[in-house]
Enzyme design. Structure first.
Site, short mmCIF file in Angstrom:
data_model
loop_
_atom_site.label_atom_id
_atom_site.label_comp_id
_atom_site.label_asym_id
_atom_site.label_seq_id
_atom_site.Cartn_x
_atom_site.Cartn_y
_atom_site.Cartn_z
N GLU A 45 0.83 -1.21 0.00
CA GLU A 45 0.00 0.00 0.00
C GLU A 45 0.87 1.26 0.00
O GLU A 45 1.87 1.35 0.72
CB GLU A 45 -0.89 -0.01 1.24
N LYS A 117 -10.44 2.82 -1.52
CA LYS A 117 -10.52 2.12 -0.24
C LYS A 117 -11.85 2.42 0.45
O LYS A 117 -12.20 3.58 0.68
CB LYS A 117 -9.34 2.55 0.63
N CYS A 154 -5.67 -2.63 2.71
CA CYS A 154 -5.31 -2.59 4.12
C CYS A 154 -6.51 -2.80 5.06
O CYS A 154 -6.96 -3.92 5.22
CB CYS A 154 -4.54 -1.32 4.43
#
Length: 282
Positions: A45, A117, A154
């Site tokens: 990431e 995200k 993540c």
């Protein structure tokens, strides 16, 4: 599509102050993975720089670019075309006045789209809500030439709903670029094993491989613990790194075998979505 799918995870230190140094480090490891036959290659990431959300500072918004102008996207998109591989490219995205933690998916010369995200964390040294809006793309599964790829970023990896949604969208592998390590406010709290277990659970409960790429080394207050891995549909860690290893993990899965295994478990046959309404409430 090919009968097998060969995936790779990259792990390395990314603490250089110059973005070009970190980007070229990733490019070198992409080449290494491709030389080992990897078709889909996962970097960590926000690999273009240090993990900046440890603190709130407006100066870091200068690291954000529209997808077509992002230095890391341009560099790895060119490399994907050269090596004929697929790469989910993590980058800090700016669209107008909105900022996102995003992945641009490329497959050879083809640009397949952007995932933003969904779940944005907020806590000591992981202060992402200051920088990133919650993603508005919904979960994405891309049909690459090598197989169907779902990508979470993540904090997304802790949510079983995200993994199940991508599996229902016909993902054949789940990829999670990540930046995770120590908890500066709780130095005794080592989250490595819960982090791994959460994603291994996604592999088992969806009968699907899970690939995670993390960084290593100390950046500011965080000691990143690496431990990137490739988990089989049974949840076995078929490839894994320790806390300080650098390099690439590469593994091949048979697509037909995985499809049969998913069907034989009956997880999707026996679902009762009409009873899951509670999941749609806060």
């Amino acid at each position: 599509m090919t009968s097998t799918i060969r995936v790779a995870a990259i792990q390395c230190a990314l603490g250089a102050p110059e973005p070009e140094t970190n980007i070229e480090r990733i490019a070198t490891l992409v080449r290494e993975a491709a030389s080992q036959g990897a078709q889909i290659i996962l970097p960590p990431e926000l690999f273009a720089g240090t993990y900046f959300p440890q603190a709130e500072s407006p100066v870091f918004f200068e690291r954000a670019f529209p997808v077509e102008k992002s230095p890391e996207v341009k560099r790895l998109r060119s490399l994907a075309a050269e090596l004929d591989v697929a790469i989910p490219i993590s980058f800090f995205e700016r669209e107008g006045q909105a900022y996102y933690n995003s992945v641009a998916m490329v497959d050879g010369e083809a640009f397949l789209g952007v995932y933003r995200k969904t779940h944005i964390p907020d806590g000591p040294a992981y202060e992402e809500k200051y920088y990133f809006r919650p993603g508005d793309t919904g979960f994405q599964v891309w049909n690459t030439r090598f197989g169907n790829v779902g990508v979470g970023i993540c904090w997304d990896q802790w949510f079983p709903e995200a993994a199940r949604a991508m599996a229902l969208m016909d993902a054949e592998v789940l990829l999670y670029p990540t930046a995770i390590g120590s908890e500066p406010s709780e130095p005794e709290n080592d989250t490595r094993e819960p982090w791994r277990r959460a994603m291994v659970g996604h592999a088992v409960c969806n009968a699907i491989p899970v690939i995670a790429s993390n960084r290593i080394g100390r950046e500011g207050e965080i000691e990143f613990y690496g431990s990137s891995f490739i988990a089989s549909p049974r949840g076995d860690l078929v490839e894994s790194f320790g806390r300080e290893d650098e390099g690439v993990l590469v593994h091949t899965f048979d697509r037909a075998e995985m499809r049969e295994e998913r069907a034989s478990w009956g997880f999707f046959r026996d679902r009762r979505p009409e009873l899951y309404g509670r999941l749609l409430k806060p």
